[in-house]
Design an enzyme around this catalytic site. Structure first.
Site, mmCIF file in Angstrom:
data_model
loop_
_atom_site.group_PDB
_atom_site.id
_atom_site.type_symbol
_atom_site.label_atom_id
_atom_site.label_comp_id
_atom_site.label_asym_id
_atom_site.label_seq_id
_atom_site.Cartn_x
_atom_site.Cartn_y
_atom_site.Cartn_z
ATOM 1 N N HIS A 82 39.948 -25.087 -13.960
ATOM 2 C CA HIS A 82 38.945 -24.238 -13.328
ATOM 3 C C HIS A 82 39.283 -22.776 -13.579
ATOM 4 C CE1 HIS A 82 35.922 -22.887 -10.470
ATOM 5 N NE2 HIS A 82 36.824 -22.009 -10.053
ATOM 6 N N ASP A 161 30.042 -26.877 1.168
ATOM 7 C CA ASP A 161 30.417 -25.598 0.545
ATOM 8 C C ASP A 161 29.171 -24.840 0.109
ATOM 9 O OD1 ASP A 161 32.119 -23.616 -0.845
ATOM 10 O OD2 ASP A 161 31.082 -24.435 -2.585
ATOM 11 N N ARG A 168 27.907 -17.225 3.767
ATOM 12 C CA ARG A 168 28.913 -16.163 3.583
ATOM 13 C C ARG A 168 28.359 -15.038 2.727
ATOM 14 N NH1 ARG A 168 33.088 -19.248 0.620
ATOM 15 N NH2 ARG A 168 34.123 -17.245 0.396
ATOM 16 N N LYS A 187 35.292 -28.245 -4.311
ATOM 17 C CA LYS A 187 34.517 -28.774 -5.440
ATOM 18 C C LYS A 187 35.437 -29.450 -6.452
ATOM 19 C CE LYS A 187 32.740 -24.679 -5.339
ATOM 20 N NZ LYS A 187 32.090 -23.419 -5.254
#
Ligand code: URA
Length: 435
Positions: A82, A161, A168, A187
């Site tokens: 990632h 999320d 957020r 994730k």
């Protein structure tokens, strides 16, 4: 349990238990906890923080809020990678076939993303006919057959999320280390890999502008990954200038292909070899990083990495010839050199600004609804440390709209600074967390 009491506890600096975090996340996903209460909680977390146990509990709850991908049907240790993202970040495009050619099964879910260019999925769609929508049965079957598959992120991947991030984003609570770490890792955990290699970028083109913040984020994510039973390592890498030379979707795909042919930019190759070596060691295919790096270099030198890319593109509906002949990729109508108005050594590039140039040209999404122009972008000719003469080309710009190109050019020139003295080239790898 009442959400009011949990907000009060966090506001006063208390630590939430696993049960309390479970109550909060499950209730929010079901719509039983309203946005205003969750927004207050996020702000309380922003100011009070969360300890390691709370962060892990939040991550696990979010990961389990949707489907947990079961990759056990795929032979071998699955290692995911990632990146926290940056300008010209085409790493997965080259890295995935490189490690797959070395025997690491690549079963990757990727996103589209808002930003300067598209995400990996958008970039791959530069190959005509390429398809990333597939069910998990076909996904696993393809990985077992050819060692590599990349599919689009499904809506059922960590839906908590998705909801929390959207909240957020509009309540000024994105930039909290624990919230960022749990968001990313939820994730990754749901995507099912046995081990995870994180590329945490730092510099003027990164989410984490300060190196110390990037190391702190890497540490939090590594703690979560290991805490969840996935072997995790974080590599902090440079994003003070675009990665490689290409910025723009199809242009980046071509640069990734050139890298597999052995003609890649040095900084990009260094990054791929470093991340790839950690993936191979974590995947149990080499004992040492040196051994793993040699395997990757060999896979490039003997053409296996490039052939793996061709197999992968073909398996998902594209044409393998495009990998061997990149002149098939759609080109922008206009091409223009951006000539330097100054001279000296390039001392600084405001990397974000180069990304914004790509966005102005049409290469990225400003909103979820924006349509990306895959053909536009920039090929830089000068990076930090390079000497430049007045009138020399800093970059070639590719566009389909003259007015947008003019705006991008003005912005591009302002992003470069020069020095009369020689300037050291930036180091790509800043450090490793959790090796
Ligand atoms: N990327 C994510 O996926 N989540 C964050 O919170 C920040 C960046």
């Amino acid at each position: 349990m009442r959400m009011y009491d949990l907000i009060l506890k966090k506001r006063n600096g208390g630590a939430l238990s696993g049960d309390e975090i479970g109550f909060m996340v499950k209730g929010y996903v079901k719509g039983e906890i309203p946005d205003y209460q969750m927004a207050a909680m996020m702000m309380a977390v922003y100011f009070r923080g969360m300890n390691e146990e709370e962060t892990l509990a939040l991550t696990m709850e979010m990961a389990h809020s949707g489907d947990m991908l079961d990759l056990s049907g795929i032979h071998g240790l699955k290692v995911d990678k990632h990146s926290t993202g940056g300008v010209g970040d085409k790493t997965s495009l080259a890295l995935a076939p490189m490690v797959a050619a070395c025997g690491i099964p690549v079963a990757k879910m990727s996103g589209r993303g808002l930003g300067h260019t598209g995400g990996t999925i958008d970039k791959l769609e530069s190959f005509e006919g390429f398809c990333t929508a597939m069910d998990t049965k076909r996904f696993k079957e393809q990985v077992n057959r050819i060692g590599i598959a990349i599919m689009g992120q499904t809506a059922s991947l960590a839906p908590a999320d998705k909801l929390l991030y959207a909240l957020r984003d509009v309540t000024a609570t994105v930039d909290n280390m624990s919230l960022i770490a749990s968001s990313i890792m939820s994730k990754k955990l749901a995507a099912g890999a046995d081990a995870i290699v994180l590329d945490v970028k730092t510099g003027s083109g990164a989410f984490m502008k300060e190196e110390a913040d990037a190391f702190a984020l890497a540490k939090e994510m590594v703690a979560i990954g290991n805490g969840a039973g996935r072997k995790t390592v974080g590599i902090v890498t440079n994003m003070d200038e675009p990665l490689g030379y290409a910025v723009g979707n199809a242009l980046e795909v071509i640069e990734a292909i050139e890298t597999l042919k052995g003609n890649g930019p040095q900084d990009f190759l260094t990054l791929c070899l470093t991340l790839g070596s950690h993936m191979i060691v974590k995947g149990g295919k080499a004992e040492t990083l040196k051994e793993a790096e040699d395997m990757l270099k060999e896979a490039i030198a003997d053409g296996r990495a490039l052939e793996k890319m061709a197999e992968f593109i073909e398996a998902q509906g594209g044409s393998r010839e495009w990998v061997y002949d990149t002149s098939y990729f759609k080109k922008a109508e206009y091409e223009e050199e951006i000539l330097s108005e100054e001279e000296g050594y390039v001392s600084r590039i405001v990397c974000d600004e180069i990304g914004i140039c790509s966005l102005i040209l049409g290469g990225g999404r400003e909103t979820k609804e924006s349509v990306i122009d895959l053909s536009v972008g920039l090929i830089l000719h000068k990076k930090i440390g390079d000497p430049v003469r007045k009138g020399e080309s800093l970059a070639t710009m590719y566009g389909n709209d003259r007015a947008k190109m003019l705006a991008a050019k003005e912005r591009f020139l302002k992003a470069y600074s020069f020095s009369g003295k020689e300037v050291e080239r930036p180091l790509m790898i800043k450090g490793v967390v959790g090796a």
